[in-house]
Design an enzyme around this catalytic site. Structure first.
Site, short mmCIF file in Angstrom:
data_model
loop_
_atom_site.label_atom_id
_atom_site.label_comp_id
_atom_site.label_asym_id
_atom_site.label_seq_id
_atom_site.Cartn_x
_atom_site.Cartn_y
_atom_site.Cartn_z
N SER A 489 0.81 -1.23 0.00
CA SER A 489 0.00 0.00 0.00
C SER A 489 0.84 1.27 0.00
O SER A 489 0.43 2.30 0.50
CB SER A 489 -0.96 0.02 1.20
OG SER A 489 -1.73 -1.14 1.20
N ARG A 490 2.03 1.17 -0.54
CA ARG A 490 2.93 2.32 -0.69
C ARG A 490 3.37 2.91 0.66
O ARG A 490 3.83 4.05 0.72
CB ARG A 490 2.27 3.43 -1.54
CG ARG A 490 1.78 2.96 -2.91
CD ARG A 490 2.88 2.34 -3.70
NE ARG A 490 2.55 2.10 -5.11
CZ ARG A 490 2.79 0.95 -5.75
NH1 ARG A 490 3.32 -0.08 -5.11
NH2 ARG A 490 2.53 0.82 -7.02
#
Ligand SMILES: NC(=O)C1=CN([C@@H]2O[C@H](COP(=O)(O)OP(=O)(O)OC[C@H]3O[C@@H](n4cnc5c(N)ncnc54)[C@H](OP(=O)(O)O)[C@@H]3O)[C@@H](O)[C@H]2O)[C@@H](O)CC1
Ligand SMILES: Cc1cc2nc3c(=O)[nH]c(=O)nc-3n(C[C@H](O)[C@H](O)[C@H](O)COP(=O)(O)O)c2cc1C
Ligand SMILES: Cc1ncc(COP(=O)(O)O)c(C=O)c1O
Ligand SMILES: [K+]
Length: 513
Positions: A489-490
């Site tokens: 999710s970065r």
């Protein structure tokens, strides 16, 4: 006795070789293009993989592929299993493995784990059973629908093998109404090259269901899209439209009308004698791969290309307090993981007008005094560095989801160090450095080549090749490091090491991703 058998086998093989071939089926030119980035998706399970046999399906510029008629396909099958000494089990194992590796090239288990193999009554069905077993071992979750079984030991054995892996068998009646909800990939191993006429029950109904599937699950057809005429293809229209076709041995004529995005060839077992006899033009398989992409590369939606990084966390209390030691640790891990050119780094410089410029160079050494690379001092980067002696280095170790940034002032290394390194290089590269007035305009390759030839002759006696004055090393003395570890999710880990004026101790701070 043994000699008699050997003679008989030799006779059989030569009878096969000198037999006139069937009328050659029309050949079709297909361009073979390099692997696209989509096929190199990094997956969770591959986060720390080693690179050794990672296959690169096809790096040829162009080649042509032959297509087989139904008769030729059957004849090759008989030849392989007759005079050429193969058993059906062997060929099926290789065919199924080819299907599984083709699937794995395109549909990664992190996104496409739920596979349904629908297996028909013949060898095509057997290929599906074998492929499912390999996919299980590759990390997929296969299920099997095998409505019309045979009692031959080859097939009962394949079923037992799958059962021992707890691969579920689902009856046609128990297949979920909406296949899209339960499966990501459907392997169509219903009919192969012996299909004829129109599909009969119970396969007619399942083929109809595959025709009306929505986008997902994707369909992978083994050898022939089931229900298609082996030579004429989906001649009545309305047949299934697989996303991937894995042709075995050589594509059959119907494959000419396959317009899906992924056409692969598997069955890396064709002996040259068979290829010669049928005038088969087949692409070469890359490295140790069991499959090769043929046909057009897929159209990709660049905006949808992304990798979700999954890695161990990088925490403040685990890293070294000295960034050079931390770099050493990561560098050694990247080398141990077998990454190619672990020492390749992007070097960014700016000129006096503050215009940036980047290129790759090779790191040739590092320690507490700095990071060293070699180049031509009169190149663009050399001139940038004389105008602004500061630079940034960037390492990206893709297979480890790691990036390292290093910044700081740059200076030339000593002539002595440059001399020593220059003479350690292959003699060809030493001459190359003399020939290349790096970053200047060259009228044509021949200019470089002619001078290279001339100098090669001149130094063919093994005498010392003098280092050009303008060639040597630079050393960047870091005042900033950043170690980046990709996370889902970065929400990546970023640990920055910086120095404060007059203080030799590195400050470690976490930066927002
Ligand atoms: N060297 C190679 O190339 C290799 C080939 N290999 C694989 O073998 C495949 C060819 O296998 P194959 O000959 O067993 O034929 P395949 O099509 O699977 O099934 C025939 C069965 O389907 C049935 N059937 C036919 N029509 C039907 C209809 N309309 N409706 C209903 N049923 C119908 C037919 O029954 P029949 O009509 O004869 O009663 C028979 O039971 C080939 O494509 C490749 O995948 C690899 O394993 C190894 C290397
Ligand atoms: C992986 C890789 C490593 C390279 N290593 C070097 C190197 O160590 N030294 C060098 O001068 N050029 C190297 N090059 C070539 C440079 O990227 C670049 O083309 C050349 O140095 C000219 O750059 P410039 O015109 O910006 O000075 C490398 C290229 C690649 C792709
Ligand atoms: C132009 C140029 N110079 C130097 C190098 C570094 O080569 P070596 O490892 O032989 O020093 C490279 C490497 O790609 C290069 O392309
Ligand atoms: K099939």
């Amino acid at each position: 006795m043994r000699t008699v058998i050997r003679r008989r086998v030799t006779r059989m093989i030569s009878a096969f070789l000198f037999q006139p071939p069937l009328p050659i089926s029309p050949k079709h030119q297909y361009s073979l293009l390099p692997l696209t980035t989509t096929q190199r998706f990094l997956t969770a399970s591959h986060s720390f993989r080693t690179l050794s046999t990672k296959s690169i399906p096809n790096m040829q510029d162009s080649a042509s592929v032959s297509y087989l008629s139904q008769r030729e396909a059957a004849e090759i099958d008989e030849t392989l299993m007759g005079p050429l000494g193969f058993s059906v089990d062997q060929l099926m194992e290789l065919a199924g493995l080819s299907v599984a590796t083709s699937v794995a090239e395109v549909y990664k288990p992190s996104e496409y784990s739920r596979v349904l193999a629908i297996c028909g009554p013949g060898n095509n069905g057997g290929d599906g059973l074998v492929a499912a077993r390999h996919l299980h071992h590759f990390g997929y979750k296969p299920s099997i629908c095998y409505p019309k079984r045979t009692s031959k030991s080859l097939y009962t054995g394949l079923v037992t093998q799958l059962e021992s892996l707890s691969v579920p068998f689902v009856s046609l009646e128990d297949l979920p109404e909406n296949l899209s909800e339960d499966f990501d990939v459907i392997i169509d191993a219903i009919f192969g090259f012996s299909f004829h006429g129109a599909p009969r029950p119970p396969f007619d109904a399942i083929i109809r269901r595959l025709q009306t599937l929505q986008k997902r699950p994707v369909i992978v057809s083994v050898d022939i899209p089931s229900g298609w005429h082996v030579e004429e293809g989906d001649h009545e229209g309305g047949g299934i439209k697989p996303d991937m076709l894995v042709s075995l041995t050589a594509p059959k004529l119907c494959a000419k009308s396959f317009s899906g995005p992924h056409h692969f060839l598997g069955g890396r077992f064709v002996p040259p004698s068979v290829a010669e006899k049928y005038k088969l033009e087949l692409p070469s398989y890359p490295g140790t791969s069991m499959c090769v992409r043929i046909g057009k590369p897929p159209k990709v939606d660049i905006s949808a290309m992304r990798v979700n990084y999954v890695s161990p966390e990088l925490l403040e209390d685990q890293v070294e307090s000295d960034p050079v030691l931390q770099f050493r640790k990561w560098f050694d891990e990247a080398v141990a993981a077998g990454l190619r050119e672990t020492n390749a780094m992007a070097l960014s410089t700016t000129n006096k007008d503050r215009k940036p410029s980047s290129r790759m160079v090779l790191l040739k050494g590092f320690d507490e005094n700095g990071f060293v690379w070699f180049t031509n001092y009169e190149s663009k980067k050399g001139s940038d560095l004389s105008e602004n002696p500061f630079a940034a280095l960037l390492f990206y170790w893709e297979d480890m989801n790691r990036q390292v940034r290093i910044e700081g002032p740059v200076e030339r290394i000593s002539e002595e160090e440059s001399e020593n390194y220059y003479h350690s290089r292959p003699r060809g590269s030493q001459i190359g450095a003399i020939v290349s007035k790096q970053s200047s305009v060259v009228p044509g390759r021949h200019v470089l080549y002619d001078e290279y030839e001339e100098l090669t002759k001149k130094y063919s006696d093994g005498s010392v090749i003098p280092k050009p004055k303008n060639w040597g090393g630079f050393r960047l003395k870091p005042n900033l490091f950043e170690f980046w570890q990709g996370q889902p999710s970065r929400l990546h880990d970023r640990l920055q090491y910086s120095l404060q004026e007059g203080n030799p101790a590195w400050i470690i701070r976490r930066l927002a991703p």
